[in-house]
Design an enzyme around this catalytic site. Structure first.
Site, PDB file in Angstrom:
ATOM      1  N   CYS A 299       0.822  -1.229   0.000  1.00 56.88           N
ATOM      2  CA  CYS A 299       0.000   0.000   0.000  1.00 56.88           C
ATOM      3  C   CYS A 299       0.844   1.262   0.000  1.00 56.88           C
ATOM      4  O   CYS A 299       0.333   2.352  -0.261  1.00 56.88           O
ATOM      5  CB  CYS A 299      -0.966   0.000   1.174  1.00 56.88           C
ATOM      6  SG  CYS A 299      -2.050  -1.417   1.186  1.00 56.88           S
TER       7      CYS A 299
ATOM      8  N   HIS B 216      -3.247   7.114   2.863  1.00 57.43           N
ATOM      9  CA  HIS B 216      -3.672   5.812   2.337  1.00 57.43           C
ATOM     10  C   HIS B 216      -5.055   5.503   2.901  1.00 57.43           C
ATOM     11  O   HIS B 216      -5.307   5.648   4.096  1.00 57.43           O
ATOM     12  CB  HIS B 216      -2.642   4.755   2.752  1.00 57.43           C
ATOM     13  CG  HIS B 216      -3.092   3.363   2.448  1.00 57.43           C
ATOM     14  ND1 HIS B 216      -3.624   3.005   1.235  1.00 57.43           N
ATOM     15  CD2 HIS B 216      -3.112   2.241   3.224  1.00 57.43           C
ATOM     16  CE1 HIS B 216      -3.938   1.722   1.270  1.00 57.43           C
ATOM     17  NE2 HIS B 216      -3.649   1.241   2.460  1.00 57.43           N
TER      18      HIS B 216
ATOM     19  N   ASN C 200     -10.066  -0.005   0.496  1.00 58.00           N
ATOM     20  CA  ASN C 200      -8.609   0.087   0.424  1.00 58.00           C
ATOM     21  C   ASN C 200      -8.137  -0.507  -0.901  1.00 58.00           C
ATOM     22  O   ASN C 200      -8.225  -1.720  -1.102  1.00 58.00           O
ATOM     23  CB  ASN C 200      -8.020  -0.684   1.621  1.00 58.00           C
ATOM     24  CG  ASN C 200      -6.509  -0.726   1.635  1.00 58.00           C
ATOM     25  OD1 ASN C 200      -5.861  -0.348   0.660  1.00 58.00           O
ATOM     26  ND2 ASN C 200      -5.955  -1.187   2.733  1.00 58.00           N
TER      27      ASN C 200
END
Ligand code: ACO
Length: 324
Positions: free
Chosen positions: A114, A247, A277
Site C-alpha cells: 500500500c 492511504h 482500500n
C-alpha cells in the site's frame, strides 16, 4: 528535496460495485459493523480487467490531463502487488497497451504494497534529473488475492488505478520512506514454493492474511511519524498544509492520527467510503479525485502519506507555494 511538476492525473475504478449489503449475503457481517469499524460502504471489484488494463485506462486520463502526447513519456513505473503475471512487468504491459512498443521507455514495477505509489513517486521525482516526462501509476486487482469467505479481510479491499504524469518544475518535494521488515507476518501471503522435487504439485494459498489489530496500531504510529518527518524537513507546521491525502485503509485509523496531531479531520481527504482500500492505487486515486473536486490549491501544500505490508511507510510533502 527535489523539484517537479504534477502535469496530469487520472483514475479509474474497477467495473463492479459491491456494497456492504452484498457482502452481508456472502459472509457473517453487517453494513453496520463495517461502517462503524472502517468507514467503508462499498468497493469496486474487477470482473474482466486485470491490473494492466486499469493502469492503462488511468494513464490515458492522466496523459490527456497533462496535455502531452503519449510519445513524450520516457519512463513508466507501476506500483502494484497484484501484477497480471510474474513477468513481463505491468509497466511493460502498459507500454504495449499505450502503443509505445517502439519508443525508448524505461519501464518497471515496484512492490511496496500500500506504500507502493509513494515509493514510486519518490523514485520518479529523482529520475526527473535524467528524464522529462514520467508516468507513475498505482494499480491493483487486489480482489484476486482476497479470500472472499474471510470476513476479516474481504470487507476492506477494492480494485482500481490512479496515475500521474510528472515533469520538471518548481514544486518542491520533501520525502520520507521507511520499512521495518515483517518478521511477525502481520500482513502476509504465502509465496510460490521452491521446487525441491519436480513431482511437487502441492496446492499453495496466495490469499492475504492480516493481524488487523497489529496493523491498526502500526498504522497510527507510522502515519504520524511520517507526517511529522516531512514537516520537520520543510520547516513547516501542519497548519501550513492545505490537505493531507492518506492511504485509504480505515476511517478510524485516520481519525486517530488527526486526533493525536490535534488536527481537524476535515484536513484529511477520504474516499474510502466508496472505494475501500485499493492498496497502491489508493493515494493516486484520492489525489486525482481531490483535484477534480477542487481541493488541491494551485499554489498550496499537500502531504501524501501511507503505510502497507512490508511493513512499509512514508510521506511526501508537495510544496507548491514557492512555485507561484
Ligand atoms: N464483520 C463482523 N464481525 C467481524 C468482521 C466483519 N467483517 N471482521 C471481524 N469481526 C469480528 C471479529 O471476529 C471479532 O469477533 P470476536 O470479538 O468475537 O473475536 C470482532 O469483530 C472484533 O474484531 P477486531 O479485529 O478486534 O476488530 P477491530 O475493531 O480491530 O477492526 C479491522 C478490525 C477493521 C480489520 C481493524 O483492525 C483495522 O482496520 N486494521 C487495519 C487493517 C488495515 O489497514 N489493513 C490494510 C493494510 S495495507 C496493505 O498493505 C495491505
Amino acid at each position: 528535496m527535489s523539484s517537479i511538476e504534477i502535469l496530469g492525473t487520472g483514475y479509474v475504478s474497477a467495473e463492479k460495485k459491491i456494497s456492504n449489503f452484498d457482502l452481508e449475503k456472502r459472509v457473517d457481517t453487517s453494513d453496520e459493523w463495517i461502517v462503524q469499524r472502517t468507514g467503508i460502504s462499498s468497493r469496486y471489484v474487477s470482473e474482466t480487467e486485470n491490473t494492466s488494463d486499469l493502469a492503462y485506462k488511468a494513464s490515458l486520463k492522466a496523459i490527456e490531463d497533462a496535455h502531452i502526447q503519449k510519445e513524450d513519456i520516457e519512463v513508466i513505473i507501476v506500483a502494484t502487488m497484484t501484477p497480471d503475471c510474474m513477468t513481463p512487468s505491468t509497466a511493460c504491459l502498459v507500454q504495449a497497451k499505450l502503443g509505445l512498443n517502439d519508443c525508448p521507455i524505461f519501464a518497471f514495477d515496484i512492490n511496496g504494497a500500500c506504500s507502493g505509489f509513494l515509493y514510486a513517486f519518490q523514485i520518479a521525482s529523482d529520475l526527473l534529473n535524467r528524464y522529462h516526462h514520467i508516468l507513475v501509476i498505482g494499480s491493483e486487482t487486489i480482489s484476486k488475492m482476497i479470500d472472499w469467505n474471510d470476513r476479516s479481510t474481504c470487507v476492506l479491499f477494492g480494485d482500481g488505478a490512479g496515475a500521474m504524469v510528472l515533469g520538471r518544475g518548481e514544486t518542491q518535494l520533501y520525502h520520507y520512506a521507511n520499512s521495518e521488515g515483517d518478521l511477525q507476518q502481520v500482513l502476509h501471503t504465502e509465496g510460490l514454493p521452491l521446487i525441491h522435487d519436480l513431482q511437487n504439485s502441492e496446492p499453495q494459498t496466495h490469499f492475504l492474511t492480516m493481524k488487523g489489530n497489529d496493523v491498526f496500531r502500526f498504522a497510527i504510529r507510522v502515519l504520524k511519524e511520517s507526517i511529522e518527518n516531512v514537516l520537520e524537513q520543510s520547516g513547516l507546521t501542519i497548519d501550513d498544509i492545505d490537505l493531507v491525502i492518506p492511504h485509504q485503509a480505515n476511517y478510524r485509523i485516520i481519525n486517530h492520527v488527526a486526533k493525536k496531531m490535534k488536527v481537524d479531520i476535515s484536513k484529511f481527504y477520504m474516499n474510502l467510503q466508496e472505494f475501500g482500500n485499493t492498496s497502491a492505487a489508493s493515494i493516486p486515486i484520492a489525489y486525482a479525485m481531490a483535484k477534480e473536486e477542487g481541493l488541491i490549491p494551485e499554489h498550496g501544500r499537500v502531504i501524501l502519506v501511507g503505510f502497507g505490508a512490508g511493513l512499509t511507510y512514508g510521506a511526501t510533502l508537495i510544496d507548491n507555494v514557492g512555485g507561484q
